[in-house]
Enzyme design. Structure first.
Site, PDB file in Angstrom:
ATOM      1  N   HIS A 177     -10.508  50.913  -7.891  1.00  0.00           N
ATOM      2  CA  HIS A 177     -11.898  51.295  -8.154  1.00  0.00           C
ATOM      3  C   HIS A 177     -11.895  52.703  -8.732  1.00  0.00           C
ATOM      4  O   HIS A 177     -10.968  53.491  -8.487  1.00  0.00           O
ATOM      5  CB  HIS A 177     -12.706  51.280  -6.863  1.00  0.00           C
ATOM      6  CG  HIS A 177     -12.987  49.913  -6.337  1.00  0.00           C
ATOM      7  ND1 HIS A 177     -13.996  49.665  -5.439  1.00  0.00           N
ATOM      8  CD2 HIS A 177     -12.393  48.712  -6.565  1.00  0.00           C
ATOM      9  CE1 HIS A 177     -14.024  48.376  -5.142  1.00  0.00           C
ATOM     10  NE2 HIS A 177     -13.053  47.778  -5.807  1.00  0.00           N
ATOM     11  N   GLU A 207     -13.402  55.369  -7.912  1.00  0.00           N
ATOM     12  CA  GLU A 207     -13.284  56.422  -6.906  1.00  0.00           C
ATOM     13  C   GLU A 207     -11.841  56.605  -6.454  1.00  0.00           C
ATOM     14  O   GLU A 207     -11.343  57.726  -6.334  1.00  0.00           O
ATOM     15  CB  GLU A 207     -14.134  56.097  -5.670  1.00  0.00           C
ATOM     16  CG  GLU A 207     -15.612  55.965  -5.944  1.00  0.00           C
ATOM     17  CD  GLU A 207     -16.048  54.517  -6.191  1.00  0.00           C
ATOM     18  OE1 GLU A 207     -15.355  53.797  -6.956  1.00  0.00           O
ATOM     19  OE2 GLU A 207     -17.070  54.110  -5.635  1.00  0.00           O
ATOM     20  N   CYS A 237     -18.317  51.593  -2.256  1.00  0.00           N
ATOM     21  CA  CYS A 237     -18.194  50.461  -1.337  1.00  0.00           C
ATOM     22  C   CYS A 237     -17.500  50.928  -0.053  1.00  0.00           C
ATOM     23  O   CYS A 237     -17.122  52.098   0.075  1.00  0.00           O
ATOM     24  CB  CYS A 237     -17.385  49.345  -1.998  1.00  0.00           C
ATOM     25  SG  CYS A 237     -15.629  49.752  -2.224  1.00  0.00           S
ATOM     26  N   CYS A 273     -13.930  52.411  -0.634  1.00  0.00           N
ATOM     27  CA  CYS A 273     -13.974  53.745  -1.234  1.00  0.00           C
ATOM     28  C   CYS A 273     -14.537  54.771  -0.264  1.00  0.00           C
ATOM     29  O   CYS A 273     -14.065  55.905  -0.210  1.00  0.00           O
ATOM     30  CB  CYS A 273     -14.765  53.708  -2.531  1.00  0.00           C
ATOM     31  SG  CYS A 273     -13.932  52.735  -3.811  1.00  0.00           S
TER      32      CYS A 273
END
Length: 151
Positions: free
Chosen positions: A54, A56, A84, A87
């Site tokens: 992701h 992040e 999410c 993360c």
């Protein structure tokens, strides 16, 4: 230091680059305590085949490498979509001071919408959360992407 909208504009620039390889357009950047961008990241799940890639996580990995430590005390993560749970956990583990995000994620958001992981008083480290920065632009970028990629 420029306002959050300026930094979100930079994160949006990163987000726009990831659609070239079919990834969801989410961009992130990490600011050091002085406000300097030390790392950026966009979604790389499709590019790398890594489910943890992701935006992040990519940005945090690069920031930790640049800082020479997994502890990112005093740092800020700016990201175009609410993080999410995965993360949010990584953000807490990195000991970030703050997360600034654009669009709220009612389906999977874990720092304001569905869960509030980063400000849970049961955890030893809490993170300041600033949400909704340039939200219409961030949300629009995602809506455009999904309107052409969902069948």
């Amino acid at each position: 230091m420029p306002g959050w909208a300026t930094w979100m504009g930079r994160a949006l620039e990163v987000a726009r680059t990831v659609t070239a390889h079919g990834d969801v357009p989410i961009g992130a950047l990490v600011l050091d305590p002085s406000g300097k961008v030390i790392a950026t990241g966009g979604n790389e799940r499709e590019l790398t085949g890594d489910p943890t890639a992701h935006a992040e996580i990519v940005a945090l990995r690069r920031a930790a490498e640049r800082a020479g430590s997994w502890r990112l005390d005093g740092h800020t993560l700016v990201v175009t979509l609410e993080p999410c749970t995965m993360c949010a956990g990584a953000i807490a583990q990195a000991r970030l001071a703050r997360v600034v995000f654009g669009a709220y994620d009612e389906k999977a958001g874990a720092v304001a919408s569905l869960f509030d992981v980063l400000r849970d008083p049961r955890l030893p480290h809490r993170v300041e959360v600033v949400g909704g920065i340039a939200e219409p632009v961030c949300a629009s970028l995602l809506q455009e992407f999904f309107s052409t990629h969902r069948h």
